[in-house]
Every structure is written in structure tokens, then in C-alpha cells.
Write a protein that holds these residues in place. Structure first.
Motif, PDB file in Angstrom:
ATOM      1  N   LYS A  17      38.921  14.649  40.337  1.00 45.94           N
ATOM      2  CA  LYS A  17      38.332  14.875  39.003  1.00 45.94           C
ATOM      3  C   LYS A  17      39.378  15.318  37.993  1.00 45.94           C
ATOM      4  O   LYS A  17      39.296  15.004  36.812  1.00 45.94           O
ATOM      5  CB  LYS A  17      37.222  15.945  39.083  1.00 45.94           C
ATOM      6  N   LYS A  18      40.367  16.080  38.488  1.00 42.78           N
ATOM      7  CA  LYS A  18      41.386  16.618  37.572  1.00 42.78           C
ATOM      8  C   LYS A  18      42.474  15.601  37.257  1.00 42.78           C
ATOM      9  O   LYS A  18      43.319  15.854  36.399  1.00 42.78           O
ATOM     10  CB  LYS A  18      42.055  17.836  38.214  1.00 42.78           C
ATOM     11  N   TYR A  51      30.124   8.285  45.111  1.00 38.36           N
ATOM     12  CA  TYR A  51      31.315   8.323  44.249  1.00 38.36           C
ATOM     13  C   TYR A  51      32.047   6.989  44.355  1.00 38.36           C
ATOM     14  O   TYR A  51      32.194   6.445  45.458  1.00 38.36           O
ATOM     15  CB  TYR A  51      32.251   9.477  44.653  1.00 38.36           C
ATOM     16  N   SER A  66      30.893   8.697  39.180  1.00 39.54           N
ATOM     17  CA  SER A  66      30.231   9.776  39.928  1.00 39.54           C
ATOM     18  C   SER A  66      28.727   9.571  39.913  1.00 39.54           C
ATOM     19  O   SER A  66      28.186   9.042  38.939  1.00 39.54           O
ATOM     20  CB  SER A  66      30.543  11.126  39.276  1.00 39.54           C
ATOM     21  N   GLU A  74      32.234  19.284  42.208  1.00 43.41           N
ATOM     22  CA  GLU A  74      31.980  19.043  40.780  1.00 43.41           C
ATOM     23  C   GLU A  74      32.299  20.294  39.945  1.00 43.41           C
ATOM     24  O   GLU A  74      32.615  20.206  38.773  1.00 43.41           O
ATOM     25  CB  GLU A  74      30.516  18.642  40.545  1.00 43.41           C
ATOM     26  N   GLY A  77      36.364  21.183  40.184  1.00 46.38           N
ATOM     27  CA  GLY A  77      37.155  20.281  39.342  1.00 46.38           C
ATOM     28  C   GLY A  77      37.406  20.815  37.939  1.00 46.38           C
ATOM     29  O   GLY A  77      38.241  20.286  37.210  1.00 46.38           O
ATOM     30  N   ARG A 245      30.331  20.844  35.081  1.00 49.06           N
ATOM     31  CA  ARG A 245      31.243  21.306  34.033  1.00 49.06           C
ATOM     32  C   ARG A 245      30.744  22.609  33.403  1.00 49.06           C
ATOM     33  O   ARG A 245      31.534  23.518  33.104  1.00 49.06           O
ATOM     34  CB  ARG A 245      31.361  20.205  32.959  1.00 49.06           C
TER      35      ARG A 245
END
Ligand code: BTN
Length: 331
Positions: A17-18, A51, A66, A74, A77, A245
Motif C-alpha cells: 500500500k505504501k 487484492y 483492493s 489496511e 499501510g 485510512r
């Protein structure tokens, strides 16, 4: 799934994710201290979960899509490398209760659940916590302050939650005194802070900051009795919320709060006064079974609500419930 495999899967997802491009399998196995085949197995498990992960020879893996579910990867990340201390639970009675049952976890441990079967609100109320649409979050903190000084922290947490919602959802909620977050006159977030005190010494053992955010519910998902008083970020803005997030933003913001506490009071007070939607309104105060009308005049230097009654008397509320007129009635 065995805990080590699950942990590898969460960290592989966080790394992917990063990384905007490819992440080499070899580097990943070095970073995680596991074999290349363990990395491969984690990637396969993530693919099974929905994914989309591209793999290219000599380049590694790249995350392309995703499934939109919430899990520890999640959340990780969005956290700084090595932050960790995130527990993700598919189902729990209450994330606050989970931490109270496990008080020896490291300082800053955050617990997030896909659903709560016994979500708790203030004053013994229940907090509706349906699977997959809301964010149910608690963090255990060990502030080095006596219990009496921690009364204010509840308002600090409201400011931190506003910052996190604004950073992720692009809209800043108002604060209904003392710590409900509202959008368009309806509640989107409730906060339940619970303190554990050592009986013998009277010292603070730990604080659990519990935050429930109505993230992606449609307005019709709320029961009739909450239609006029509750909403979700999605229902209020039309934009779906990335809950991983948002959980990451809450953790980062509460980590900052923990380092700000208690020196940065002036900054939190300024933000709180700006965001508090109760001030300047006719309110109802619900205390000891009485329902009294008053006018909310301001916030004092300790986050208390300054009120004026119809006979001209003034008072400062330090706790308790107030209602104010929202869009469709009192919230
Ligand atoms: C309120 O509105 O009265 C406070 C609601 C707090 C709900 C959150 S959800 C996560 C944490 N776990 C709980 O059981 N309660 C808090």
C-alpha cells in the motif's frame, strides 16, 4: 490462519500500500525477516481475499486494486514504519471492553473491529455497530497525570477525531459539547473515554479512548428513532470513506495527542472553541433527571460549557448531557 502467517500477510499488504510502484520480493523478505516463499504465500493469500497484485520478474509485486474490506494491513499501510500495535478483530462485544480485559498491552495499542455486538455509549447507552459500515476504534494510553487532570482529555480527543475526519474525508465536523461530532446537524461520531484508577494509590492506570464513527451507512440504514439525530460521513457528503485510512489517521492523531498532553492545552482549547457548535445556541440540559433550558454562552479555560439560565443565573457545566436543536430536532 496461524498468527505468524497472518502477521506476514498484514505487513506485506501494508508495504504494498505504501509503495506506488513495484516492491521486490527479496527486499520484502529481508524487511520482514521471513523467507521468499513466505512472502509469496502472503501474496497468494491476499489475492484470495480479492487484492489485485501484479508480479513481474526482477521487479517484484505491485498492488493494483483492493476489495475495500477492513483489516490490519489496511490500517498499518497508513502508519509510520514499525508503529505496529494494531489489533484487528472481526467481531468483538466492544473494543473498549476488549482493552479493559487486556490492560497489559503496550501503551498506544489500538483495537479496531469490523463489528461490535455490544457497542457501548455514554451513560450506559448502546452504540449501534453494524458490520462493515462504521469504524469501531479504541486506543489504550497511559498518560502520566492524576485522574482529576484527565477530565479535559475527553475534549482533546474530540479535537483529534475532528482532525482525522477532516484529513481523510475532506470535511470538518462540528463538536457538540462535550464530545459528539456532527455533520449537517446530525451525529456522525460518539466518543467514550474510560479511565482505570488504582484503588490504593488513586493513580491513573490507563485511559481507553473509544471512538465510533458512522462512516459508510446510507441514511436509510439508521433505525427510525435515529433518523433525525444520526447520520454518516457518506450520507452527509456523498463520498465513501476509506475506513483503514481513517483508522490510521486516528492512530497518528492520537499519537500526536499523547505527545502534546498536557503542554499544548492552549492549541486544543482554541480548536475546540472554533469547532464547538453548541455555543451561541438555546440548549436543554439533562441532569439528575431534570431537563432545563439555557443559553450556551461559551467554553471556559477548562473546556466547561458556560450557560445562562432564563432567570439570568450563570453556571459552568463540566459533565453531563446537553441537547441542541439540530436540523430536524434536538440532538
Ligand atoms: C456515545 O456516543 O455515547 C459514545 C459512543 C462510543 C462508541 C465507541 S465505538 C468504539 C468504542 N467501543 C465501544 O463500545 N464504544 C466506543
Amino acid at each position: 490462519m496461524a498468527p505468524v502467517i497472518k502477521m506476514t500477510k498484514d505487513i506485506v499488504l501494508a508495504l504494498l500500500k505504501k509503495t506506488p510502484g513495484y516492491f521486490s520480493g527479496e527486499e520484502m523478505s529481508r524487511a520482514l525477516g521471513v523467507s521468499r516463499s513466505a512472502v509469496h504465500a502472503a501474496v497468494e493469500a491476499l489475492r484470495k481475499d480479492g487484492y489485485q497484485i501484479d508480479s513481474a520478474t526482477n521487479r517484484g509485486y505491485r498492488l493494483n486494486g483492493s476489495p475495500g474490506t477492513l483489516n490490519a494491513g489496511e490500517i498499518l499501510g497508513w502508519l509510520p514504519e514499525g508503529r505496529g500495535r494494531v489489533v484487528f478483530l472481526d467481531t468483538v462485544d466492544s473494543t473498549n471492553s476488549y482493552l479493559s480485559r487486556n490492560p497489559d498491552v503496550p501503551d498506544g495499542t489500538a483495537v479496531v473491529a469490523a463489528q461490535q455486538t455490544g457497542g457501548r455509549g455514554r451513560l450506559g447507552r448502546t452504540f449501534l455497530s453494524p458490520r462493515d459500515s462504521g469504524l469501531y476504534f479504541s486506543m489504550l494510553m497511559r498518560p502520566d497525570s492524576p485522574p482529576a487532570d484527565l477530565v479535559n482529555i475527553t475534549a482533546w480527543v474530540a479535537v483529534a477525531a475532528c482532525d482525522a475526519v477532516e484529513a481523510v474525508c475532506g470535511v470538518r465536523p462540528g463538536i457538540k459539547w462535550i464530545n459528539d461530532l456532527v455533520l449537517k446537524g446530525r451525529k456522525i461520531c460518539g466518543i467514550l473515554n474510560e479511565l482505570s484508577i488504582e484503588a490504593e494509590s488513586g493513580r491513573t492506570r490507563y485511559l481507553v479512548a473509544g471512538i465510533g464513527i458512522n462512516a459508510n451507512q446510507r441514511q436509510a440504514d439508521f433505525p427510525n428513532e435515529l433518523q433525525n439525530t444520526a447520520t454518516s460521513v457518506f450520507a452527509a457528503t456523498g463520498k465513501a470513506v476509506d475506513r483503514g485510512r481513517l483508522a490510521g489517521a486516528l492512530i497518528n492523531r492520537l499519537d500526536l495527542l499523547a505527545s502534546d498532553w498536557p503542554h499544548e492545552k492552549a492549541a486544543y482549547l482554541k480548536a475546540y472553541r472554533r469547532d464547538c457548535v453548541t455555543v451561541g445556541k438555546e440548549i436543554r440540559i439533562l441532569q439528575n433527571g431534570c431537563d432545563t433550558s439555557a443559553f450556551a454562552e461559551g467554553i471556559d479555560g477548562d473546556f466547561g460549557l458556560i450557560v445562562r439560565y432564563s432567570d439570568g443565573r450563570r453556571d459552568v457545566l463540566r459533565s453531563g448531557e446537553v441537547s441542541l436543536r439540530g436540523m430536524d430536532g434536538y440532538i
